[in-house]
Motif scaffolding. Structure first.
Motif, mmCIF file in Angstrom:
data_model
loop_
_atom_site.group_PDB
_atom_site.id
_atom_site.type_symbol
_atom_site.label_atom_id
_atom_site.label_comp_id
_atom_site.label_asym_id
_atom_site.label_seq_id
_atom_site.Cartn_x
_atom_site.Cartn_y
_atom_site.Cartn_z
ATOM 1 N N ALA A 134 -54.179 -73.866 -13.944
ATOM 2 C CA ALA A 134 -55.638 -73.912 -13.938
ATOM 3 C C ALA A 134 -56.155 -73.730 -12.511
ATOM 4 O O ALA A 134 -55.504 -74.132 -11.539
ATOM 5 C CB ALA A 134 -56.130 -75.235 -14.509
ATOM 6 N N ASP A 135 -57.318 -73.104 -12.390
ATOM 7 C CA ASP A 135 -57.940 -72.858 -11.084
ATOM 8 C C ASP A 135 -56.978 -72.118 -10.155
ATOM 9 O O ASP A 135 -56.786 -72.487 -8.991
ATOM 10 C CB ASP A 135 -58.393 -74.179 -10.439
ATOM 11 N N SER A 136 -56.385 -71.061 -10.683
ATOM 12 C CA SER A 136 -55.484 -70.244 -9.869
ATOM 13 C C SER A 136 -55.616 -68.793 -10.299
ATOM 14 O O SER A 136 -56.008 -68.493 -11.433
ATOM 15 C CB SER A 136 -54.029 -70.705 -10.002
ATOM 16 N N TYR A 137 -55.289 -67.902 -9.383
ATOM 17 C CA TYR A 137 -55.336 -66.482 -9.721
ATOM 18 C C TYR A 137 -54.280 -66.135 -10.770
ATOM 19 O O TYR A 137 -54.520 -65.300 -11.645
ATOM 20 C CB TYR A 137 -55.127 -65.630 -8.469
ATOM 21 N N ALA A 138 -53.113 -66.764 -10.679
ATOM 22 C CA ALA A 138 -52.056 -66.491 -11.654
ATOM 23 C C ALA A 138 -52.506 -66.855 -13.062
ATOM 24 O O ALA A 138 -52.206 -66.146 -14.024
ATOM 25 C CB ALA A 138 -50.788 -67.261 -11.285
ATOM 26 N N GLY A 139 -53.223 -67.971 -13.204
ATOM 27 C CA GLY A 139 -53.714 -68.370 -14.512
ATOM 28 C C GLY A 139 -54.701 -67.384 -15.094
ATOM 29 O O GLY A 139 -54.769 -67.208 -16.317
ATOM 30 N N MET A 140 -55.483 -66.724 -14.237
ATOM 31 C CA MET A 140 -56.436 -65.733 -14.725
ATOM 32 C C MET A 140 -55.766 -64.399 -15.025
ATOM 33 O O MET A 140 -56.206 -63.653 -15.904
ATOM 34 C CB MET A 140 -57.561 -65.534 -13.697
ATOM 35 N N ILE A 141 -54.694 -64.083 -14.315
ATOM 36 C CA ILE A 141 -54.076 -62.758 -14.419
ATOM 37 C C ILE A 141 -53.043 -62.691 -15.538
ATOM 38 O O ILE A 141 -52.973 -61.694 -16.261
ATOM 39 C CB ILE A 141 -53.437 -62.374 -13.065
ATOM 40 N N TRP A 204 -62.498 -56.873 -14.986
ATOM 41 C CA TRP A 204 -63.693 -56.963 -14.153
ATOM 42 C C TRP A 204 -64.850 -57.595 -14.923
ATOM 43 O O TRP A 204 -65.618 -58.383 -14.365
ATOM 44 C CB TRP A 204 -64.103 -55.577 -13.651
ATOM 45 N N ASN A 205 -64.982 -57.276 -16.202
ATOM 46 C CA ASN A 205 -66.068 -57.830 -17.016
ATOM 47 C C ASN A 205 -65.669 -59.100 -17.757
ATOM 48 O O ASN A 205 -66.512 -59.673 -18.448
ATOM 49 C CB ASN A 205 -66.532 -56.788 -18.038
ATOM 50 N N GLU A 206 -64.407 -59.516 -17.645
ATOM 51 C CA GLU A 206 -63.937 -60.671 -18.416
ATOM 52 C C GLU A 206 -64.682 -61.942 -18.024
ATOM 53 O O GLU A 206 -64.820 -62.268 -16.847
ATOM 54 C CB GLU A 206 -62.436 -60.858 -18.203
ATOM 55 N N PHE A 207 -65.151 -62.646 -19.028
ATOM 56 C CA PHE A 207 -65.903 -63.881 -18.782
ATOM 57 C C PHE A 207 -65.247 -65.095 -19.423
ATOM 58 O O PHE A 207 -65.062 -66.133 -18.793
ATOM 59 C CB PHE A 207 -67.335 -63.737 -19.314
ATOM 60 N N LEU A 222 -66.899 -63.262 -10.426
ATOM 61 C CA LEU A 222 -68.322 -62.945 -10.368
ATOM 62 C C LEU A 222 -69.014 -63.137 -11.716
ATOM 63 O O LEU A 222 -70.129 -63.656 -11.774
ATOM 64 C CB LEU A 222 -68.499 -61.505 -9.882
ATOM 65 N N ALA A 223 -68.367 -62.728 -12.813
ATOM 66 C CA ALA A 223 -69.008 -62.837 -14.127
ATOM 67 C C ALA A 223 -69.324 -64.283 -14.474
ATOM 68 O O ALA A 223 -70.403 -64.599 -14.983
ATOM 69 C CB ALA A 223 -68.098 -62.215 -15.198
#
Length: 243
Positions: A134-141, A204-207, A222-223
């Motif tokens: 959580a709260d990491s770039y790896a978790g988002m990617i 890029w658009n993922e929210f 950004l989203a």
């Protein structure tokens, strides 16, 4: 006569270009207005009604450049992973011969029929609870690291390459990774560009997914940051619509 038709053609194209760019121009002017003006006069605003305070108000609520950087990092990570894993999987499904290749290809097709929303809860439990990302770039990617559409694109391109090219490289003693890097990749550059364009728009658009796994405002892309701003803090601006 031909010259007149050419002039009319370019005039029509010019009007079409202006019509397509007008919403973006109106959006830019609206963002710079000190006092909201939604009439036709707003297209040509008075110089005294232009200000950068709307952008400054956004930056006071959250770091605009930081959110932009988070989106760029997430998107770049997804694109890189998609290209690497897509090339590997596409090459294996198109060129290599192994038992169960048809089943693997069928599973790749099946993945496209499963909505991401159905996988979101188990993915959230796995990424946040088990992996602690959580709260990491790896978790988002990670959930977007492999794109089945990119795999299909690379597979179709590899199938169009004559197999004799790969057989000749093997006879020269090249390994499969060497063949992929030195022979296959240069031949599928259009597929790489296509996969990059197809993959870029999604992250890029993922929210929804970044919204779930990021609670720290400094890690939000950004989203997510703009959505939180528009729902909570925009009403405190002098020109909420401009902000």
């Amino acid at each position: 006569m031909a010259r007149t038709l050419r002039i009319l053609r370019y005039a029509a194209l010019g009007l079409g270009a202006i019509a397509a760019l007008l919403p973006f121009y109106y959006m830019l002017i609206g963002a710079l207005q000190k006092k909201r003006d939604t009439g036709l006069g707003g297209l040509l605003p008075k110089p005294g009604n232009l200000t950068l305070d709307n952008l400054a108000g956004i930056d006071d609520s959250f770091s605009l450049l930081g959110a932009l950087a988070n989106s760029l990092i997430m998107t770049a990570g997804v694109v890189v992973c998609t290209l690497v894993f897509g090339l590997l999987a596409g090459y294996a499904l198109a060129i290599l011969r192994f038992r169960g290749r048809g089943l693997v290809f069928a599973l790749v097709l099946l993945v496209q029929a499963i909505p991401f929303q159905l996988l979101m809860i188990p993915l959230y439990v796995m990424v946040v609870r088990y992996f602690g990302l959580a709260d990491s770039y790896a978790g988002m990617i990670l959930p977007f690291a492999i794109n089945s559409v990119a795999v299909l694109i690379f597979r179709q391109y590899f199938l169009q390459i004559p197999r004799e090219i790969f057989d000749a490289a093997r006879m020269d003693g090249a390994s499969e990774l060497r063949i992929l890097r030195s022979v296959a990749v240069p031949l599928v550059r259009p597929a790489i560009l296509t996969a990059m364009l197809v993959t870029f728009i999604g992250p890029w658009n993922e929210f929804l997914w970044p919204f779930l796994v990021t609670k720290d405002q400094e890690m939000q892309p950004l989203a997510v940051s703009l959505a939180n701003f528009s729902q909570a803090n925009s009403t405190f601006q002098a020109n909420p619509m401009g902000a």
